[in-house]
Each structure stands twice: as C-alpha cells, then as structure tokens.
Design an enzyme around this catalytic site. Sequence first.
Site, PDB file in Angstrom:
ATOM      1  N   ASP A  32       0.873  -1.181   0.000  1.00  0.00           N
ATOM      2  CA  ASP A  32       0.000   0.000   0.000  1.00  0.00           C
ATOM      3  C   ASP A  32       0.905   1.224   0.000  1.00  0.00           C
ATOM      4  OD1 ASP A  32      -2.070   2.011   0.674  1.00  0.00           O
ATOM      5  OD2 ASP A  32      -3.296   0.304   1.269  1.00  0.00           O
ATOM      6  N   THR A 117     -17.322  -3.588  -7.549  1.00  0.00           N
ATOM      7  CA  THR A 117     -18.215  -2.939  -6.591  1.00  0.00           C
ATOM      8  C   THR A 117     -19.674  -3.260  -6.915  1.00  0.00           C
ATOM      9  OG1 THR A 117     -19.034  -0.812  -5.801  1.00  0.00           O
ATOM     10  CG2 THR A 117     -18.118  -0.816  -7.998  1.00  0.00           C
ATOM     11  N   TYR A 150     -17.382   6.388 -11.093  1.00  0.00           N
ATOM     12  CA  TYR A 150     -16.735   5.293 -10.354  1.00  0.00           C
ATOM     13  C   TYR A 150     -17.275   3.963 -10.854  1.00  0.00           C
ATOM     14  CZ  TYR A 150     -16.250   2.314  -6.079  1.00  0.00           C
ATOM     15  OH  TYR A 150     -16.011   1.308  -5.164  1.00  0.00           O
ATOM     16  N   LYS A 154     -15.191   1.120 -12.955  1.00  0.00           N
ATOM     17  CA  LYS A 154     -15.096  -0.242 -12.410  1.00  0.00           C
ATOM     18  C   LYS A 154     -15.748  -1.240 -13.374  1.00  0.00           C
ATOM     19  CE  LYS A 154     -13.615  -0.044  -7.884  1.00  0.00           C
ATOM     20  NZ  LYS A 154     -12.830  -1.050  -7.164  1.00  0.00           N
ATOM     21  N   ASN A 179     -21.783  -2.815   0.747  1.00  0.00           N
ATOM     22  CA  ASN A 179     -21.713  -1.984   1.964  1.00  0.00           C
ATOM     23  C   ASN A 179     -21.203  -2.709   3.203  1.00  0.00           C
ATOM     24  OD1 ASN A 179     -23.804  -0.656   0.043  1.00  0.00           O
ATOM     25  ND2 ASN A 179     -23.162   0.959   1.439  1.00  0.00           N
ATOM     26  N   ARG A 199     -17.828   7.297   4.298  1.00  0.00           N
ATOM     27  CA  ARG A 199     -19.068   6.615   3.926  1.00  0.00           C
ATOM     28  C   ARG A 199     -20.029   6.567   5.114  1.00  0.00           C
ATOM     29  NH1 ARG A 199     -15.757   1.848   1.025  1.00  0.00           N
ATOM     30  NH2 ARG A 199     -14.296   2.521   2.628  1.00  0.00           N
ATOM     31  N   ARG A 224     -29.759   0.085   1.530  1.00  0.00           N
ATOM     32  CA  ARG A 224     -28.512  -0.655   1.389  1.00  0.00           C
ATOM     33  C   ARG A 224     -28.599  -1.914   2.246  1.00  0.00           C
ATOM     34  NH1 ARG A 224     -28.150   2.888  -1.889  1.00  0.00           N
ATOM     35  NH2 ARG A 224     -26.367   4.264  -2.288  1.00  0.00           N
TER      36      ARG A 224
HETATM   37  P1  NAD Z   1     -10.213   1.908   1.322  1.00  0.00           P
HETATM   38  O1  NAD Z   1     -10.218   3.289   0.792  1.00  0.00           O
HETATM   39  O2  NAD Z   1     -10.334   1.729   2.778  1.00  0.00           O
HETATM   40  O3  NAD Z   1      -8.885   1.164   0.834  1.00  0.00           O
HETATM   41  C1  NAD Z   1      -8.262   1.424  -0.405  1.00  0.00           C
HETATM   42  C2  NAD Z   1      -6.758   1.322  -0.180  1.00  0.00           C
HETATM   43  O4  NAD Z   1      -6.101   1.568  -1.430  1.00  0.00           O
HETATM   44  C3  NAD Z   1      -6.206   2.362   0.817  1.00  0.00           C
HETATM   45  O5  NAD Z   1      -5.468   1.756   1.849  1.00  0.00           O
HETATM   46  C4  NAD Z   1      -5.297   3.233  -0.046  1.00  0.00           C
HETATM   47  O6  NAD Z   1      -4.144   3.733   0.656  1.00  0.00           O
HETATM   48  C5  NAD Z   1      -4.904   2.257  -1.138  1.00  0.00           C
HETATM   49  N1  NAD Z   1      -4.373   2.966  -2.308  1.00  0.00           N
HETATM   50  C6  NAD Z   1      -4.833   4.124  -2.858  1.00  0.00           C
HETATM   51  N2  NAD Z   1      -4.043   4.482  -3.857  1.00  0.00           N
HETATM   52  C7  NAD Z   1      -3.087   3.530  -3.982  1.00  0.00           C
HETATM   53  C8  NAD Z   1      -1.979   3.375  -4.853  1.00  0.00           C
HETATM   54  N3  NAD Z   1      -1.724   4.262  -5.803  1.00  0.00           N
HETATM   55  N4  NAD Z   1      -1.184   2.281  -4.690  1.00  0.00           N
HETATM   56  C9  NAD Z   1      -1.447   1.369  -3.703  1.00  0.00           C
HETATM   57  N5  NAD Z   1      -2.475   1.485  -2.855  1.00  0.00           N
HETATM   58  C10 NAD Z   1      -3.285   2.552  -2.989  1.00  0.00           C
HETATM   59  O7  NAD Z   1     -11.374   1.093   0.579  1.00  0.00           O
HETATM   60  P2  NAD Z   1     -12.050  -0.322   0.943  1.00  0.00           P
HETATM   61  O8  NAD Z   1     -13.400  -0.060   1.483  1.00  0.00           O
HETATM   62  O9  NAD Z   1     -11.112  -1.153   1.699  1.00  0.00           O
HETATM   63  O10 NAD Z   1     -12.266  -0.921  -0.531  1.00  0.00           O
HETATM   64  C11 NAD Z   1     -11.370  -1.854  -1.113  1.00  0.00           C
HETATM   65  C12 NAD Z   1     -11.896  -2.252  -2.500  1.00  0.00           C
HETATM   66  O11 NAD Z   1     -13.231  -2.771  -2.401  1.00  0.00           O
HETATM   67  C13 NAD Z   1     -11.967  -1.095  -3.500  1.00  0.00           C
HETATM   68  O12 NAD Z   1     -11.625  -1.571  -4.777  1.00  0.00           O
HETATM   69  C14 NAD Z   1     -13.433  -0.709  -3.498  1.00  0.00           C
HETATM   70  O13 NAD Z   1     -13.833  -0.127  -4.707  1.00  0.00           O
HETATM   71  C15 NAD Z   1     -14.109  -2.044  -3.246  1.00  0.00           C
HETATM   72  N6  NAD Z   1     -15.437  -1.863  -2.609  1.00  0.00           N
HETATM   73  C16 NAD Z   1     -15.556  -1.733  -1.249  1.00  0.00           C
HETATM   74  C17 NAD Z   1     -16.819  -1.591  -0.694  1.00  0.00           C
HETATM   75  C18 NAD Z   1     -17.016  -1.535   0.800  1.00  0.00           C
HETATM   76  O14 NAD Z   1     -18.146  -1.791   1.252  1.00  0.00           O
HETATM   77  N7  NAD Z   1     -16.005  -1.232   1.592  1.00  0.00           N
HETATM   78  C19 NAD Z   1     -17.959  -1.534  -1.484  1.00  0.00           C
HETATM   79  C20 NAD Z   1     -17.797  -1.622  -2.872  1.00  0.00           C
HETATM   80  C21 NAD Z   1     -16.525  -1.805  -3.425  1.00  0.00           C
HETATM   81  N1  UDP Z   2     -25.618   8.980   3.109  1.00  0.00           N
HETATM   82  C1  UDP Z   2     -26.334   9.770   4.003  1.00  0.00           C
HETATM   83  N2  UDP Z   2     -25.641  10.496   4.916  1.00  0.00           N
HETATM   84  C2  UDP Z   2     -24.286  10.470   5.021  1.00  0.00           C
HETATM   85  C3  UDP Z   2     -23.561   9.636   4.124  1.00  0.00           C
HETATM   86  C4  UDP Z   2     -24.259   8.915   3.161  1.00  0.00           C
HETATM   87  O1  UDP Z   2     -27.567   9.839   3.956  1.00  0.00           O
HETATM   88  O2  UDP Z   2     -23.737  11.115   5.902  1.00  0.00           O
HETATM   89  C5  UDP Z   2     -26.368   8.117   2.148  1.00  0.00           C
HETATM   90  C6  UDP Z   2     -25.917   8.176   0.688  1.00  0.00           C
HETATM   91  O3  UDP Z   2     -26.576   9.217   0.013  1.00  0.00           O
HETATM   92  C7  UDP Z   2     -26.337   6.797   0.219  1.00  0.00           C
HETATM   93  C8  UDP Z   2     -26.099   5.883   1.426  1.00  0.00           C
HETATM   94  O4  UDP Z   2     -26.116   6.773   2.556  1.00  0.00           O
HETATM   95  O5  UDP Z   2     -27.724   6.789  -0.047  1.00  0.00           O
HETATM   96  C9  UDP Z   2     -24.798   5.105   1.408  1.00  0.00           C
HETATM   97  O6  UDP Z   2     -23.744   5.998   1.184  1.00  0.00           O
HETATM   98  P1  UDP Z   2     -22.209   5.589   1.269  1.00  0.00           P
HETATM   99  O7  UDP Z   2     -21.400   6.850   1.161  1.00  0.00           O
HETATM  100  O8  UDP Z   2     -21.964   4.744   2.449  1.00  0.00           O
HETATM  101  O9  UDP Z   2     -21.887   4.730  -0.030  1.00  0.00           O
HETATM  102  P2  UDP Z   2     -22.718   4.061  -1.204  1.00  0.00           P
HETATM  103  O10 UDP Z   2     -23.468   2.913  -0.658  1.00  0.00           O
HETATM  104  O11 UDP Z   2     -23.616   5.085  -1.812  1.00  0.00           O
HETATM  105  O12 UDP Z   2     -21.623   3.649  -2.124  1.00  0.00           O
END
Ligand code: NAD
Ligand code: UDP
Length: 346
Positions: A32, A117, A150, A154, A179, A199, A224
């Site tokens: 990272d 995603t 986004y 993706k 989520n 988020r 969600r």
């Molecule tokens: P996050 O932002 O917590 O983690 C992303 C990580 O990527 C961070 O640690 C950041 O430092 C690293 N990063 C950014 N730029 C970089 C670079 N140039 N080189 C190396 N590392 C780099 O996000 P997350 O919630 O852990 O999500 C991880 C993956 O899962 C992402 O691809 C995201 O799109 C996908 N995703 C997550 C959720 C969720 O519910 N958390 C939902 C949908 C999709």
């Molecule tokens: N949202 C909200 N208040 C906040 C943050 C998000 O009402 O402070 C809503 C946002 O508009 C969406 C949902 O919560 O409907 C989930 O948002 P999040 O940013 O967690 O990510 P998403 O599921 O949209 O990727």
Amino acid sequence: MKISLFGASGFIGSNLALKLSEDGKHDVHLCDVEDKKLRLRFENASFKYEKVDISTDKDRVDEIVRTSDLVFDLAAYVHPAMFISNPLDVVKLNFFDCLNVIQSCVRHNTRLIHFSTSEVYGKTGGSSEPFKEDQTDLILGPIQNQRWIYSCAKQLLDRMIYAYGVEHGLNYTLIRPFNFVGPLMDRFAKKWDREDNPRVFANFMSSLVYNRPLQLVDGGMNRRCFTYIDDAVSAMEAIVDHPDEMNRQIVNVGNPANESSIADFAKLMSDLYVRNFDSSAAPVIQSVASNDFYGKGYEDCDRRLPDISKLRSIGWEPKYGLEETVLRSMQYFVQNKTRLVELLGD
Ligand code: NAD
Ligand code: UDP
C-alpha cells in the site's frame, strides 16, 4: 501459497490481511502507499509490509505479481464525495492503474481476486429483484451525474478482466461488495467536509461521537444491505479455498437480510449509541439535499439487494444480523477512538 495484496492498508485490506496471516498457512505480502490501518489492525503482531504505489511503481508491481500465487487488488478511491470532486483521479487509479496490475497477472499467469463494486449495478430501474451477477442489467444515470464515473470505470475494468479470461485464460474472481461495515471503516470526521466525507456508517458514527446532526441525504429513503466485515472476510477465505468453483466468476458478497433504508439506519445507530455508549447523548437526525451534501452531479442507487446463491453454493452464509453488525462496529470505534484519531486524524 504466496498471497500479495495491493491496497492492503484500507478498510477491507487490513481486516483481510490479519485473517489471512493469522492461521500461518500463507506467506502474505502487504502493499500500500501507507501502513497505518495495518498497524492498527495487527497491533503488536508482525506483518510483511512494502510501500508500493501502483500508479508509479509499475516494475515493482510486475515483480510482486510474478512471484505471487494469488493477488488481491483492493487499491481504489472509494468515497462517493470524491466521485464528484475528483472524477478524473477516480478513473486514473480505479481503471488505468488497476488495469496495469491485471495485465501483470495476465503476463505471469497469476491468479487474481479483484475488487469490483456493487455500484456497477447502478439503479434498479424499478425492479425489486435481487442483483444477480450474470443476469442483472447495469443501469447508470447520464454523464453529467458524475457519481456514476466510479461505477463506469469499475464496470469497464470488469469487462476487460472478463475478456482477459476469455482471450488469454486469466484466472480471476471478481468481488462485488455490498456496503461492508466494521472496524477501520474509513475514519472519524470531526467536521463535515463536502470533498472528504466518509461513507455512511463512519459519518453517522462521527456525528454521534462529536455531537453533530446525522445528515440524511435527500431524506435517506434509499436502501442498502449492510454487511459485517467478518462475514465479508470469511467469504474471501471461502473464495481463496475454492479456486476451481470460483474461477472466472463474478461474486456478490453481501447480507440480503440486513437491508435498511438510510433513515432507519440512522435511527438504529442513534438508539444503539444512546443505549450502549452514552445515555446523555441526544442525537439529531436531519434531512439535507444531495446537491448541498455532495455538490451538483450526485445521483443515488435506490436499492442494492444481492443474490448470494453463488457464495452459498460453496457453503458461505453471513452470520451477523443488522443490529449486531452495527453494535460491533460501533464498539470498535468507541473503544479505539484515541488511537484511531492519533493515527488517522479526524
Ligand atoms: P479503502 O479506501 O479503505 O482502501 C483502499 C486502499 O487503497 C487504501 O489503503 C489506499 O491507501 C490504497 N491505495 C490508494 N491508492 C493507492 C496506490 N496508488 N497504490 C497502492 N495502494 C493505494 O477502501 P475499501 O473499502 O477497503 O475498498 C477496497 C476495495 O473494495 C476497493 O476496490 C473498493 O472499490 C471495493 N469496494 C468496497 C466496498 C465496501 O463496502 N467497503 C464496497 C464496494 C466496493
Ligand atoms: N448517506 C447519508 N448520509 C451520510 C452519508 C451517506 O444519507 O452522511 C447516504 C448516501 O446518500 C447513500 C447511502 O447513505 O444513499 C450510502 O452511502 P455511502 O457513502 O456509504 O456509499 P454508497 O453505498 O452510496 O456507495
């Protein structure tokens, strides 16, 4: 097996890294741009971290992929606020730089688990059917609604990974997370900042702790399915352990039983916070227009309900109900507030 993770110090990465390292079965290499969440998650345990920026360290990425049996690609910009404020950076990292990681996997015949995603499904178009990986149409809004950039970036990468499977035999699994919430999700945010907004769970948690209103975007009517991170991590483990069944598959990871409107979610979080952590708190929940909250160009996904039959076919089932998911996540934030703020800022 040597497993390398890019984006290892994020919310999902740090939780997954700890679990993959714990049983001692694998050699886990964590990459990272920084390691703060890894330090928080591993506490006093050691871990193998290397500072690697996938945007600039392309030769090093290629070498790591070449010498790994399995690569997780989790690096991305993930906050909806950023889809509006910095759309081109989102495409650069989430599409172009991740494509480079994937092309290394193709070159070296390395198994890939890539994080797509649930946002690629977009809007429901009025259907109440759960999203199915191989059947559901992907419905996005118009270009000027920049939120979809986004999802679109993706989605194009998903399509290229699929094509690399067909044309070059790439062995991959595409994960569609719904989520996830839990320890180390985003950070505390003392003040609300349109361009740097965590988020929803982390934002509501911050509101509760810092005594500011919980803001419901456009009334919080959208829905969600909130999935506890331990369930998500156990899904990843199941996928790692079923390489043949999960090969060249797109897989939803989510808990359909934990569906909630955002308004109900705010109420649940407020009630649990007062009951369990601060009986003197008096949370305020208010509605805010999306244009004011995110800026012009926001449009929401109305509902995101996963079909999880693919994961069920390999024996995975989510264990944590909505209340337990929220309570466990809140507990971690409350108990670790000082250290979280010290390392991640607020
Ligand atoms: P996050 O932002 O917590 O983690 C992303 C990580 O990527 C961070 O640690 C950041 O430092 C690293 N990063 C950014 N730029 C970089 C670079 N140039 N080189 C190396 N590392 C780099 O996000 P997350 O919630 O852990 O999500 C991880 C993956 O899962 C992402 O691809 C995201 O799109 C996908 N995703 C997550 C959720 C969720 O519910 N958390 C939902 C949908 C999709
Ligand atoms: N949202 C909200 N208040 C906040 C943050 C998000 O009402 O402070 C809503 C946002 O508009 C969406 C949902 O919560 O409907 C989930 O948002 P999040 O940013 O967690 O990510 P998403 O599921 O949209 O990727």
